[in-house]
Write a protein that holds these residues in place. Sequence first.
Motif, PDB file in Angstrom:
ATOM      1  N   SER A 187      13.842  23.900 -10.186  1.00  0.00           N
ATOM      2  CA  SER A 187      13.878  24.093 -11.638  1.00  0.00           C
ATOM      3  C   SER A 187      13.511  25.513 -12.029  1.00  0.00           C
ATOM      4  O   SER A 187      13.437  25.837 -13.210  1.00  0.00           O
ATOM      5  N   HIS A 188      13.254  26.366 -11.017  1.00  0.00           N
ATOM      6  CA  HIS A 188      12.843  27.751 -11.263  1.00  0.00           C
ATOM      7  C   HIS A 188      11.622  27.798 -12.181  1.00  0.00           C
ATOM      8  O   HIS A 188      11.549  28.595 -13.117  1.00  0.00           O
ATOM      9  N   ASN A 189      10.666  26.910 -11.849  1.00  0.00           N
ATOM     10  CA  ASN A 189       9.387  26.851 -12.564  1.00  0.00           C
ATOM     11  C   ASN A 189       9.528  26.437 -14.026  1.00  0.00           C
ATOM     12  O   ASN A 189       8.706  26.763 -14.858  1.00  0.00           O
ATOM     13  N   ASN A 190      10.609  25.720 -14.331  1.00  0.00           N
ATOM     14  CA  ASN A 190      10.792  25.214 -15.694  1.00  0.00           C
ATOM     15  C   ASN A 190      11.142  23.738 -15.602  1.00  0.00           C
ATOM     16  O   ASN A 190      12.310  23.357 -15.594  1.00  0.00           O
ATOM     17  N   ARG A 191      10.125  22.894 -15.522  1.00  0.00           N
ATOM     18  CA  ARG A 191      10.343  21.470 -15.303  1.00  0.00           C
ATOM     19  C   ARG A 191      10.827  20.730 -16.538  1.00  0.00           C
ATOM     20  O   ARG A 191      10.910  19.513 -16.547  1.00  0.00           O
ATOM     21  N   LYS A 208       7.246   8.958 -10.517  1.00  0.00           N
ATOM     22  CA  LYS A 208       7.407   8.240 -11.781  1.00  0.00           C
ATOM     23  C   LYS A 208       6.050   7.811 -12.330  1.00  0.00           C
ATOM     24  O   LYS A 208       5.826   7.820 -13.543  1.00  0.00           O
ATOM     25  N   GLU A 209       5.164   7.425 -11.440  1.00  0.00           N
ATOM     26  CA  GLU A 209       3.826   6.996 -11.856  1.00  0.00           C
ATOM     27  C   GLU A 209       3.014   8.158 -12.401  1.00  0.00           C
ATOM     28  O   GLU A 209       2.309   8.023 -13.412  1.00  0.00           O
ATOM     29  N   LEU A 210       3.118   9.310 -11.750  1.00  0.00           N
ATOM     30  CA  LEU A 210       2.350  10.484 -12.168  1.00  0.00           C
ATOM     31  C   LEU A 210       2.901  11.103 -13.444  1.00  0.00           C
ATOM     32  O   LEU A 210       2.143  11.671 -14.246  1.00  0.00           O
ATOM     33  N   TYR A 211       4.228  10.994 -13.650  1.00  0.00           N
ATOM     34  CA  TYR A 211       4.878  11.599 -14.821  1.00  0.00           C
ATOM     35  C   TYR A 211       5.714  10.519 -15.535  1.00  0.00           C
ATOM     36  O   TYR A 211       6.931  10.422 -15.325  1.00  0.00           O
ATOM     37  N   PRO A 212       5.081   9.716 -16.376  1.00  0.00           N
ATOM     38  CA  PRO A 212       5.782   8.605 -17.037  1.00  0.00           C
ATOM     39  C   PRO A 212       6.951   9.035 -17.905  1.00  0.00           C
ATOM     40  O   PRO A 212       7.859   8.232 -18.160  1.00  0.00           O
ATOM     41  N   ASP A 213       6.949  10.278 -18.378  1.00  0.00           N
ATOM     42  CA  ASP A 213       8.029  10.746 -19.244  1.00  0.00           C
ATOM     43  C   ASP A 213       9.206  11.297 -18.454  1.00  0.00           C
ATOM     44  O   ASP A 213      10.167  11.815 -19.033  1.00  0.00           O
ATOM     45  N   VAL A 214       9.149  11.179 -17.142  1.00  0.00           N
ATOM     46  CA  VAL A 214      10.206  11.716 -16.277  1.00  0.00           C
ATOM     47  C   VAL A 214      11.033  10.575 -15.693  1.00  0.00           C
ATOM     48  O   VAL A 214      10.494   9.537 -15.300  1.00  0.00           O
ATOM     49  N   VAL A 215      12.341  10.769 -15.665  1.00  0.00           N
ATOM     50  CA  VAL A 215      13.254   9.806 -15.062  1.00  0.00           C
ATOM     51  C   VAL A 215      13.766  10.382 -13.747  1.00  0.00           C
ATOM     52  O   VAL A 215      14.195  11.539 -13.694  1.00  0.00           O
ATOM     53  N   VAL A 216      13.702   9.581 -12.696  1.00  0.00           N
ATOM     54  CA  VAL A 216      14.164  10.017 -11.376  1.00  0.00           C
ATOM     55  C   VAL A 216      15.260   9.059 -10.906  1.00  0.00           C
ATOM     56  O   VAL A 216      15.032   7.850 -10.801  1.00  0.00           O
ATOM     57  N   THR A 255      14.195  11.934 -20.222  1.00  0.00           N
ATOM     58  CA  THR A 255      15.148  10.865 -20.553  1.00  0.00           C
ATOM     59  C   THR A 255      16.354  11.382 -21.322  1.00  0.00           C
ATOM     60  O   THR A 255      17.505  11.137 -20.967  1.00  0.00           O
ATOM     61  N   LYS A 256      16.117  12.153 -22.392  1.00  0.00           N
ATOM     62  CA  LYS A 256      17.218  12.621 -23.234  1.00  0.00           C
ATOM     63  C   LYS A 256      18.134  13.569 -22.472  1.00  0.00           C
ATOM     64  O   LYS A 256      19.339  13.578 -22.663  1.00  0.00           O
TER      65      LYS A 256
END
Length: 272
Positions: free
Chosen positions: A183-187, A234-242, A263-264
């Motif tokens: 992500s080039h340090n932009n997650r 997913k557990e550590l970052y709930p707002d992230v979709v994998v 998500t969006k």
Amino acid sequence: MQYQRQRKTVLEHIMTSKNIRESELLKRQDYLVVQANDLAKAFGNLTTFQHKILDWCFSYVQQNDKPEQLYYTNAGDIIKHLGLTDGGFNYRRIVKAFKALNEKTAIYMVTEKSDGKTGLLMTSLFDHIEVVEDGSIEFSFHRLVSPYVFQLKERYYSFKLSELSQARSKYTLALMKLWNANSHNNRKDTVVIDASLEEWENWFLGADEDGKPKQWPAGRFFSKCLKTAIDELKELYPDVVVNHTVKRAGRKTAGYIVTIGRTKMLEGITLN
């Protein structure tokens, strides 16, 4: 003379290392851990605990550091950071982890001589690691590897030390760093990691004692490594979709594509 001055600095540090304030330790946990992307695949053979000790070492790296830079830490701070019980058992555990880092972080680089001949340079991540009986620790990175460690511009990744310490699995740590590297340090951006099975195994499993890349059956690798990492991320970052998909060559698994994002941002993305 310069070496004598450095040794004097070490002695001064040892004399004052037991007086580190709790607030200073908390600040350290928010320092960014920085690794050159070229080193990302070199440490797959480390255990989770060894990864966390290495992350602690990388957290000391600053942008203007010199190749011969000396770094100072102590076992007491590491014990507090990892939430361990202060005692002889965990002190010995930390010493053993540093010993393993010294033994398991071999680095290989392709070189080109002035006459056009190609060579293989064999070196190590660390120049030296010194552990003193009072718990003080001095270390430095090898001068030939330092340019990769200090690379903070176009190709680097970073995580806050406090984030990395939350991961329970070494595979999760590997996926977190791959996520940030790509992500080039932009997650905030959506990241697609597309790699062969061999590449994933290199990142997650490393090599054996003879330097031969470890290989597992695809089903075992997915269930024990990649799925473990995805689930914990997913557990550590709930707002992230994998999401993941399997790359196939006939009936065989050729690799995996992992997509990580908000998500969006993932709406409309289809993996074939």
